[in-house]
Design an enzyme around this catalytic site. Structure first.
Site, short mmCIF file in Angstrom:
data_model
loop_
_atom_site.label_atom_id
_atom_site.label_comp_id
_atom_site.label_asym_id
_atom_site.label_seq_id
_atom_site.Cartn_x
_atom_site.Cartn_y
_atom_site.Cartn_z
N TYR A 1 -10.68 2.19 5.78
CA TYR A 1 -9.82 2.12 4.72
C TYR A 1 -10.42 1.10 3.72
O TYR A 1 -11.05 -0.12 3.89
CB TYR A 1 -8.52 1.34 5.17
N SER A 2 -10.13 1.45 2.39
CA SER A 2 -10.95 0.47 1.26
C SER A 2 -9.85 0.67 0.15
O SER A 2 -9.65 1.77 -0.35
CB SER A 2 -12.13 0.75 0.99
N ASN A 3 -9.37 -0.58 -0.25
CA ASN A 3 -8.54 -0.36 -1.53
C ASN A 3 -9.12 0.01 -2.60
O ASN A 3 -8.66 0.52 -3.81
CB ASN A 3 -7.98 -1.95 -1.51
N GLY B 1 2.60 -0.91 3.81
CA GLY B 1 1.90 -1.77 3.18
C GLY B 1 2.37 -3.25 3.38
O GLY B 1 3.16 -3.63 3.83
N SER C 1 0.80 -1.25 -0.05
CA SER C 1 0.18 0.12 -0.11
C SER C 1 0.93 1.29 0.02
O SER C 1 0.08 2.39 -0.08
CB SER C 1 -1.04 -0.12 1.16
#
Length: 385
Positions: free
Chosen positions: A198-200, A339, A102
């Protein structure tokens, strides 16, 4: 790619949702260390707390741990512990390449903010302004979500990783639209702008916006605007189908439910894409975050926006636009991201007065306490002045 454990309860309770593997303990006895600049006689006479921290991570079960610490004068020290290949017993390459997960998000956010500075993207414009009609259904509505909310994880968009297995992450190629389709099968988590989670998925959309606005592949824009600009010779966005790590690197691992250690070094990282596909080294990440804080990548107005944060629960951490701040035990904060993707985890960042440190380990810690131990080594490195 996975939710960062700096992020508090919403992350720690959903660590599996991004379908990136957890790791359990494995005993490794071999430890090595290297330095690009020799310590002074007085420094050599006392234990090196960074090396001690890496050694402890290996004792706790990491196959390998790597660190690079940089001072305001540019002097750099590198460290390693453990072994780089459990089959052969090979040494850990000094400053070896790793999948940086990340941390990719910060690179993407920089490109978006450069485009903001060029007048090509507006932070408070809707997603629909650039990708009309793409985000719809189950309470997800691109007309009500802004670019800023994507970058800050306040959009309410659901995560896509819950539906992707570790084997799919390793072997299957995903188009960005595939990832978005998976996410939009789920309901929105909350009304945009009302919470942080949090969201990709946010960064998949940010990457698609970059491509729509520039008419060029996201990887090309990152390379031109950031990687080449800073001379990050060990950093790249793997091309479709590239499952390798190009330069010297430690092997990455995952512990299977049976307890077997399985190597996850050569994988297809496309499940990460704009949220976590890139490869780098600790030293390149230090250079990137230092240059970012120095204003070498963004105009002052956009850097100020990036550093405007919201709280991450009650963790004491704060999230800006693809950039996090975290308190140091010695006072002040450092700015970075961190990440992971199956096989590797990285943590680190830089301070406003020019210190930088990045730590990489070669399996994802089994729980949040394991990640906090990695973060403790970052704190140690930035506070030993």
């Amino acid at each position: 790619m996975r939710e960062q454990t700096w992020h508090g309860p919403s992350a720690s309770t959903t660590r599996r949702r991004t379908a990136l593997a957890t790791a359990a303990a494995v005993a490794v006895a071999v430890m090595t260390t290297g330095a690009l600049t020799p310590p002074t006689a007085s420094a050599a006479a006392r234990p090196d707390t960074v090396q001690q921290g890496l050694d402890a991570l290996v004792r706790d079960g990491q196959p390998a741990a790597l660190a690079t610490v940089q001072g305001p004068d540019g002097r750099t020290r590198t460290y390693t512990a453990g072994v780089g290949d459990l089959t052969t017993g090979a040494k850990v390459p000094s400053d070896g390449q790793v999948r940086m997960g990340s941390n990719t998000k910060t690179f993407v956010a920089v490109v978006v903010l450069q485009l903001v500075g060029e007048g090509k993207i507006a932070l408070d414009a809707s997603v629909d302004t650039y990708l009309p009609g793409l985000v719809r259904g189950k309470g997800n509505d691109g007309r009500r979500i802004t670019v800023r909310q994507l970058l800050q994880h306040t959009s309410g968009l659901p995560e896509y990783g819950a539906d992707i297995s570790d084997d799919e992450i390793a072997h299957r190629y995903f188009e960005p639209r595939d990832l978005l389709d998976i996410a939009l099968k789920h309901k929105a988590e909350f009304r945009p702008g009302t919470k942080w989670s949090y969201s990709n998925t946010n960064y998949v959309l940010a990457g698609l916006i970059v491509q729509k606005v520039t008419g060029r592949p996201l990887a090309e824009e990152i390379d031109r605007r950031v990687v080449q600009h800073l001379g990050l010779h060990h950093t790249y966005f793997p091309a479709p189908g590239d499952r390798t790590i190009r330069q010297p690197h430690p092997k990455g691992y995952r512990v299977m439910p049976s307890g077997e250690l399985r190597q996850y070094t050569e994988i297809d990282p496309s499940a990460g894409w704009a949220a976590g596909q890139m490869i780098s080294t600790n030293s390149d990440l230090n250079r990137f975050f230092t240059a970012l804080l120095d204003g070498d990548l963004l105009p002052p107005a956009q850097l100020a926006q990036m550093r405007t944060t919201v709280p991450v629960g009650d963790t004491g951490a704060h999230y800006g636009l693809g950039l996090m701040s975290r308190k140091l035990s010695c006072g002040g904060v450092y700015w970075g991201h961190g990440g992971d993707i199956v096989g590797y985890e990285t943590r680190g960042g830089a301070t406003d007065d020019g210190y930088a440190a990045n730590i990489a380990v070669t399996s994802i810690p089994a729980d949040i306490s394991g990640t906090r131990r990695v973060e403790t080594v970052v704190d140690t490195a930035l506070c030993r002045r």
